[in-house]
Design a protein around this motif. Structure first.
Motif, PDB file in Angstrom:
ATOM      1  N   THR A   1       0.677   8.150  11.991  1.00 37.43           N
ATOM      2  CA  THR A   1       1.394   7.174  11.162  1.00 37.43           C
ATOM      3  C   THR A   1       0.740   5.801  11.257  1.00 37.43           C
ATOM      4  OG1 THR A   1       3.470   8.380  11.498  1.00 37.43           O
ATOM      5  CG2 THR A   1       3.645   6.116  10.707  1.00 37.43           C
ATOM      6  N   SER A   2       0.374   5.406  12.465  1.00 39.69           N
ATOM      7  CA  SER A   2      -0.281   4.107  12.666  1.00 39.69           C
ATOM      8  C   SER A   2      -1.609   4.045  11.934  1.00 39.69           C
ATOM      9  CB  SER A   2      -0.499   3.861  14.158  1.00 39.69           C
ATOM     10  OG  SER A   2       0.712   3.935  14.866  1.00 39.69           O
ATOM     11  N   LEU A   3      -2.390   5.112  12.031  1.00 42.72           N
ATOM     12  CA  LEU A   3      -3.688   5.149  11.375  1.00 42.72           C
ATOM     13  C   LEU A   3      -3.531   5.135   9.850  1.00 42.72           C
ATOM     14  CD1 LEU A   3      -5.327   7.787  13.729  1.00 42.72           C
ATOM     15  CD2 LEU A   3      -6.011   5.393  13.537  1.00 42.72           C
ATOM     16  N   ALA A   4      -2.502   5.795   9.339  1.00 46.74           N
ATOM     17  CA  ALA A   4      -2.236   5.764   7.898  1.00 46.74           C
ATOM     18  C   ALA A   4      -1.842   4.360   7.446  1.00 46.74           C
ATOM     19  CB  ALA A   4      -1.136   6.767   7.548  1.00 46.74           C
ATOM     20  N   PHE A   5      -1.080   3.668   8.281  1.00 47.29           N
ATOM     21  CA  PHE A   5      -0.712   2.274   8.012  1.00 47.29           C
ATOM     22  C   PHE A   5      -1.971   1.416   7.916  1.00 47.29           C
ATOM     23  CE2 PHE A   5       0.020  -1.964   9.774  1.00 47.29           C
ATOM     24  CZ  PHE A   5       1.127  -2.417   9.073  1.00 47.29           C
ATOM     25  N   TRP A   6      -2.861   1.556   8.903  1.00 49.54           N
ATOM     26  CA  TRP A   6      -4.104   0.773   8.894  1.00 49.54           C
ATOM     27  C   TRP A   6      -4.950   1.100   7.670  1.00 49.54           C
ATOM     28  CZ3 TRP A   6      -4.340   2.180  14.669  1.00 49.54           C
ATOM     29  CH2 TRP A   6      -3.821   1.133  15.437  1.00 49.54           C
TER      30      TRP A   6
ATOM     31  N   LYS B   1       7.309  -1.111   5.214  1.00 52.85           N
ATOM     32  CA  LYS B   1       7.801  -0.891   6.576  1.00 52.85           C
ATOM     33  C   LYS B   1       7.684   0.558   7.023  1.00 52.85           C
ATOM     34  CE  LYS B   1      11.199  -4.638   7.004  1.00 52.85           C
ATOM     35  NZ  LYS B   1      12.659  -4.937   7.092  1.00 52.85           N
ATOM     36  N   SER B   2       7.708   1.496   6.073  1.00 50.13           N
ATOM     37  CA  SER B   2       7.792   2.912   6.421  1.00 50.13           C
ATOM     38  C   SER B   2       6.828   3.733   5.581  1.00 50.13           C
ATOM     39  CB  SER B   2       9.211   3.441   6.189  1.00 50.13           C
ATOM     40  OG  SER B   2      10.166   2.672   6.893  1.00 50.13           O
ATOM     41  N   PRO B   3       6.359   4.878   6.106  1.00 51.26           N
ATOM     42  CA  PRO B   3       5.477   5.751   5.330  1.00 51.26           C
ATOM     43  C   PRO B   3       6.220   6.431   4.192  1.00 51.26           C
ATOM     44  CG  PRO B   3       6.058   6.791   7.408  1.00 51.26           C
ATOM     45  CD  PRO B   3       6.590   5.396   7.476  1.00 51.26           C
ATOM     46  N   LYS B   4       5.501   6.729   3.117  1.00 54.39           N
ATOM     47  CA  LYS B   4       6.107   7.408   1.978  1.00 54.39           C
ATOM     48  C   LYS B   4       6.479   8.841   2.333  1.00 54.39           C
ATOM     49  CE  LYS B   4       5.506   8.769  -2.815  1.00 54.39           C
ATOM     50  NZ  LYS B   4       4.731   8.625  -4.060  1.00 54.39           N
ATOM     51  N   ALA B   5       5.581   9.529   3.055  1.00 52.14           N
ATOM     52  CA  ALA B   5       5.839  10.936   3.376  1.00 52.14           C
ATOM     53  C   ALA B   5       5.087  11.328   4.638  1.00 52.14           C
ATOM     54  CB  ALA B   5       5.423  11.832   2.213  1.00 52.14           C
ATOM     55  N   SER B   6       5.738  12.128   5.469  1.00 56.81           N
ATOM     56  CA  SER B   6       5.134  12.603   6.715  1.00 56.81           C
ATOM     57  C   SER B   6       5.342  14.108   6.822  1.00 56.81           C
ATOM     58  CB  SER B   6       5.775  11.914   7.930  1.00 56.81           C
ATOM     59  OG  SER B   6       5.673  10.512   7.834  1.00 56.81           O
ATOM     60  N   LEU B   7       4.310  14.795   7.295  1.00 59.99           N
ATOM     61  CA  LEU B   7       4.373  16.245   7.393  1.00 59.99           C
ATOM     62  C   LEU B   7       3.857  16.694   8.754  1.00 59.99           C
ATOM     63  CD1 LEU B   7       4.812  18.970   5.830  1.00 59.99           C
ATOM     64  CD2 LEU B   7       2.384  18.844   5.217  1.00 59.99           C
TER      65      LEU B   7
ATOM     66  N   GLY C   1      -4.357   4.310  -1.661  1.00 58.63           N
ATOM     67  CA  GLY C   1      -3.401   3.983  -0.622  1.00 58.63           C
ATOM     68  C   GLY C   1      -3.925   4.549   0.694  1.00 58.63           C
ATOM     69  N   GLY C   2      -3.095   4.485   1.743  1.00 59.02           N
ATOM     70  CA  GLY C   2      -3.544   4.921   3.059  1.00 59.02           C
ATOM     71  C   GLY C   2      -2.890   6.206   3.511  1.00 59.02           C
ATOM     72  N   ALA C   3      -3.680   7.050   4.175  1.00 68.80           N
ATOM     73  CA  ALA C   3      -3.171   8.289   4.756  1.00 68.80           C
ATOM     74  C   ALA C   3      -3.966   8.601   6.017  1.00 68.80           C
ATOM     75  CB  ALA C   3      -3.287   9.443   3.764  1.00 68.80           C
ATOM     76  N   LYS C   4      -3.508   9.567   6.774  1.00 73.00           N
ATOM     77  CA  LYS C   4      -4.259  10.047   7.935  1.00 73.00           C
ATOM     78  C   LYS C   4      -3.714  11.402   8.326  1.00 73.00           C
ATOM     79  CE  LYS C   4      -7.721   8.201  10.244  1.00 73.00           C
ATOM     80  NZ  LYS C   4      -8.800   7.398   9.637  1.00 73.00           N
TER      81      LYS C   4
ATOM     82  N   VAL D   1       0.124  12.178   7.189  1.00 70.61           N
ATOM     83  CA  VAL D   1       1.015  11.100   6.746  1.00 70.61           C
ATOM     84  C   VAL D   1       0.391  10.402   5.546  1.00 70.61           C
ATOM     85  CG1 VAL D   1       2.046   8.867   7.345  1.00 70.61           C
ATOM     86  CG2 VAL D   1       2.017  10.719   9.032  1.00 70.61           C
ATOM     87  N   ARG D   2       1.161  10.304   4.470  1.00 73.62           N
ATOM     88  CA  ARG D   2       0.778   9.493   3.313  1.00 73.62           C
ATOM     89  C   ARG D   2       1.625   8.218   3.384  1.00 73.62           C
ATOM     90  NH1 ARG D   2       1.884  14.195  -0.324  1.00 73.62           N
ATOM     91  NH2 ARG D   2       3.250  12.747  -1.425  1.00 73.62           N
ATOM     92  N   TYR D   3       0.969   7.098   3.725  1.00 71.77           N
ATOM     93  CA  TYR D   3       1.761   5.896   3.996  1.00 71.77           C
ATOM     94  C   TYR D   3       2.199   5.166   2.734  1.00 71.77           C
ATOM     95  CZ  TYR D   3       3.728   2.185   6.735  1.00 71.77           C
ATOM     96  OH  TYR D   3       4.640   1.329   7.306  1.00 71.77           O
ATOM     97  N   ASN D   4       1.272   4.928   1.824  1.00 67.51           N
ATOM     98  CA  ASN D   4       1.623   4.148   0.627  1.00 67.51           C
ATOM     99  C   ASN D   4       0.626   4.485  -0.479  1.00 67.51           C
ATOM    100  OD1 ASN D   4       1.316   1.613  -1.183  1.00 67.51           O
ATOM    101  ND2 ASN D   4       3.261   1.277  -0.131  1.00 67.51           N
ATOM    102  N   ASP D   5       1.109   4.750  -1.694  1.00 67.29           N
ATOM    103  CA  ASP D   5       0.210   5.129  -2.782  1.00 67.29           C
ATOM    104  C   ASP D   5       0.377   4.239  -4.014  1.00 67.29           C
ATOM    105  OD1 ASP D   5       2.641   5.976  -3.746  1.00 67.29           O
ATOM    106  OD2 ASP D   5       2.076   8.083  -3.982  1.00 67.29           O
ATOM    107  N   LEU D   6       0.816   3.006  -3.832  1.00 63.97           N
ATOM    108  CA  LEU D   6       1.045   2.120  -4.966  1.00 63.97           C
ATOM    109  C   LEU D   6      -0.247   1.666  -5.637  1.00 63.97           C
ATOM    110  CD1 LEU D   6       4.037   0.130  -3.526  1.00 63.97           C
ATOM    111  CD2 LEU D   6       4.045   1.375  -5.687  1.00 63.97           C
TER     112      LEU D   6
END
Length: 427
Positions: free
Chosen positions: A83-88, A31-37, A101-104, A58-63
């Motif tokens: 954030t949206s682009l990192a999610f995608w 549901k949420s990004p792991k980290a945003s800067l 994982g996804g980031a942007k 934004v680093r959304y998920n690194d699992l």
């Protein structure tokens, strides 16, 4: 209050969850990004003044592995968009089975207003600001809108200077002489081409009878237009940020690409060697191009091009999303009711991140592949995952977009569940 871009992106997750059994833990983690800067980047301009630009990562998920995603330079870049682009990107990497994982990231700037010296200082300043947030085992940036190999070269050089060692695997999309992968620049367009070639027999379509319109004639849009034209598709319309050109008979795309690269002008031309002549064509706006009566529409520009306001005007049979998020969730529902099939961005434009992965692998091993090897591996990946997503869509009787998210979500859920879920600890 209008819906944010991230709210729209999250609707894709909600649609997919209804068609796959996953743990509550997985839903909560996604549901949420792991980290945003957010950072401020002071840049000394050529005239001596100081300007401060806003940057984001934004680093959304690194699992499934270190996060991966591009850096864009555009005036409208903000935290919601990034954030949206990192999610995608999180779902894109999972959809094509990359160990990322996804980031942007991005900077709110119009790079066309900067000199080359100012652009270099901004690029290096961005990396200086996020250096503790990235790295080959943490987060690997790449080019995106209005960034390129040269900018990535400045960035990886800056990061290597900060780390006091060469770090080629920290950034992909670099110049070949700095560890870039051959085939990377054309990878997004070529990957999309491999996907549509895989789908054509399933759709019972013939190349020579298929008309195509491409919105956006940057590196990616030009690459897919040229690949489809050379393969025998009839590309009847293309556009850049200033407008489009249309010819019912079809356009000579290689000539247009050559002319634009040589003159920086966008015209319908036919070239023989170095001599180019303007041919008969109509001009149209980007909005009018989207509404053309063609078989395949390729939005290759920016997000939110097809919305609930113009979805009822779309006449294409199929939409091939090369841009990130060009069709909004509300427009998706209208298009689906009208029988227009959308092939989603998280599959169609995954060629770029796939070859970025190949570059990362080559940098870490110190062994580099030929263009044939890169393209063969890209084709294998795109064909395999396109067919798998098509099968999910057919089995579950859902759209290709929802099928792509179901396919990706299954892999993400497996990675989350591997670390233990509520049901595991309750035993």
């Amino acid at each position: 209050m209008s819906e944010s871009l991230f709210d729209q992106a999250s609707e894709r997750l909600a649609d997919a969850i209804a068609h796959v059994h996953i743990s509550e833990d997985a839903i909560e983690r996604l549901k949420s990004p792991k980290a945003s800067l957010q950072v401020s980047i002071p840049v000394r301009m050529d005239n001596g003044t100081l300007k401060v630009f806003q940057g984001y990562r934004v680093r959304y998920n690194d699992l499934r592995g270190p996060t991966k995603g591009g850096i864009r330079f555009h005036p409208k870049v903000n935290m919601d968009e990034v954030t949206s682009l990192a999610f995608w990107m999180t779902f894109k990497c999972a959809a094509v089975n990359l160990p990322f994982g996804g980031a942007k990231g991005g900077v709110a700037v119009d790079p066309k207003q900067l000199s080359k010296f100012e652009l270099e200082r901004l690029s290096r300043g961005y990396i200086d600001a996020i250096a503790d947030f990235m790295g080959a085992d943490v987060d690997i940036p790449a080019p995106d809108v209005q960034t390129n190999a040269t900018i990535m070269g400045w960035m990886v050089d800056e990061y290597s200077t900060i780390q006091r060692k060469l770090c080629p695997a920290a950034i992909t999309g670099k110049p070949l002489t700095m560890g870039g992968s051959i085939g990377r620049e054309a990878a997004t367009g070529l990957g999309a081409f491999f996907a549509i070639e895989t789908l054509m027999p399933l759709l019972k379509m013939e190349r020579s009878q298929t008309t195509v319109a491409v919105q956006g004639f940057g590196n990616v849009g030009a690459a897919i237009a040229e690949a489809m034209s050379k393969a025998g598709y009839r590309v009847v319309a293309v556009s850049d940020s200033k407008g489009g050109i249309y010819s019912k008979k079809g356009l000579d795309i290689p000539s247009i690409v050559h002319y634009k690269n040589s003159t920086r002008s966008f015209q319908a031309v036919y070239c023989q060697d170095s001599v180019c002549n303007i041919v008969e064509h109509d001009t149209l706006s980007n909005e009018e191009l989207l509404e053309l009566d063609v078989d395949i529409l390729v939005p290759a520009a920016l997000e939110n091009q097809i919305t609930e306001h113009n979805a009822h005007k779309i006449r294409a049979k199929y939409i091939l999303e090369i841009a990130n998020g060009p069709v909004t969730p509300a427009a998706d529902k209208i298009l689906e009711r009208r029988g227009i099939m959308v092939f989603p961005d998280i599959l169609i434009n995954a060629g770029g991140v796939t070859v970025s992965y190949f570059e990362w692998v080559q940098n870490r091993s110190g062994f580099y592949w030929t263009l044939e090897e890169v393209n063969d591996r890209l084709k294998q990946s795109m064909v395999t995952e396109t067919l798998r997503i098509w099968e999910v869509a057919q089995q579950k009787q859902i759209s290709m977009r929802t099928a792509a998210y179901v396919h990706a979500l299954t892999r993400l859920s497996d990675a989350i569940d591997a670390k233990g879920t509520r049901s595991y600890y309750a035993q």
